[in-house]
Design a protein around this motif. Sequence first.
Motif, mmCIF file in Angstrom:
data_model
loop_
_atom_site.group_PDB
_atom_site.id
_atom_site.type_symbol
_atom_site.label_atom_id
_atom_site.label_comp_id
_atom_site.label_asym_id
_atom_site.label_seq_id
_atom_site.Cartn_x
_atom_site.Cartn_y
_atom_site.Cartn_z
ATOM 1 N N SER A 150 0.858 -1.189 0.000
ATOM 2 C CA SER A 150 0.000 0.000 0.000
ATOM 3 C C SER A 150 0.891 1.234 0.000
ATOM 4 O O SER A 150 2.086 1.147 0.244
ATOM 5 C CB SER A 150 -0.926 0.021 1.224
ATOM 6 N N THR A 154 -2.504 5.516 2.478
ATOM 7 C CA THR A 154 -3.710 4.688 2.338
ATOM 8 C C THR A 154 -3.729 3.636 3.433
ATOM 9 O O THR A 154 -2.799 3.547 4.242
ATOM 10 C CB THR A 154 -3.753 4.002 0.958
ATOM 11 N N LEU A 158 -3.198 -2.791 1.988
ATOM 12 C CA LEU A 158 -4.299 -2.700 1.029
ATOM 13 C C LEU A 158 -4.267 -3.802 -0.025
ATOM 14 O O LEU A 158 -5.299 -4.339 -0.407
ATOM 15 C CB LEU A 158 -4.272 -1.327 0.350
ATOM 16 N N VAL A 173 -2.519 4.280 -5.519
ATOM 17 C CA VAL A 173 -3.774 3.915 -4.866
ATOM 18 C C VAL A 173 -4.364 5.162 -4.227
ATOM 19 O O VAL A 173 -3.672 6.159 -4.005
ATOM 20 C CB VAL A 173 -3.551 2.811 -3.813
ATOM 21 N N SER A 176 -9.176 5.893 1.395
ATOM 22 C CA SER A 176 -10.618 5.661 1.519
ATOM 23 C C SER A 176 -11.358 6.997 1.611
ATOM 24 O O SER A 176 -12.486 7.121 1.128
ATOM 25 C CB SER A 176 -10.932 4.774 2.721
ATOM 26 N N LEU A 179 -11.836 8.233 -1.981
ATOM 27 C CA LEU A 179 -12.857 7.434 -2.659
ATOM 28 C C LEU A 179 -14.256 7.828 -2.179
ATOM 29 O O LEU A 179 -15.191 7.908 -2.979
ATOM 30 C CB LEU A 179 -12.598 5.938 -2.437
ATOM 31 N N ARG A 186 -13.815 0.973 -3.991
ATOM 32 C CA ARG A 186 -12.431 0.543 -4.148
ATOM 33 C C ARG A 186 -12.383 -0.447 -5.310
ATOM 34 O O ARG A 186 -13.015 -1.473 -5.293
ATOM 35 C CB ARG A 186 -11.942 -0.116 -2.848
#
Length: 191
Positions: A150, A154, A158, A173, A176, A179, A186
């Motif tokens: 990850s 993040t 992950l 990436v 959260s 997102l 995800r």
Amino acid sequence: VKFSVLAFHELSVVWEALAYLTAQFKPASALASRAKLSRDIVEKYARQQFFKHTNYWSYSGAAAVALRLNAPDLQKGESNNLRKFGNKYMSGFSDRVAPGINFTQLCTCGPVSGLAPLATALQSTKLASMVIDMILKDIELFQVPAGGTSGKGTEQGLLDGAPDVLQMHGAFVRSSEQLALEKRARTVRID
């Protein structure tokens, strides 16, 4: 018609696409003429909305200004107006948008994609420095390092258990938090 920040960004996406397309056509062609007319209409409306609403800003709009400033058919009067527009985009980001961004939780690849060409078009070392700082921050926080699962910014682990995790090294990436703000699940996306 009720206009919003999102509608402004969508309008700016169309403007950026038309600015790009008009630069690809042979200047004397009928297609270039029609594309330029469409671009000019969208550009005029985007400019009106941008100056009318001080909270409007779009990375696609910044990229469109840069594309227009680099257009081979740009007239001197247009160049001066677009430079003013570009400077407003630059100050809009640094004065209004950047202070509201949580740089430790959000990837800034969107703003970078509009501001990098604008920094070049305006020859702005201040904006270029800001762009470089955002890129370095995104690499540090959101890129999966070799041997990692990850990015630092993040959720840890992950990619634990992901098939072919070695192929994910170097991938970017999202947190959260980002997102959730973007109302996205995800997923794995390969660009």
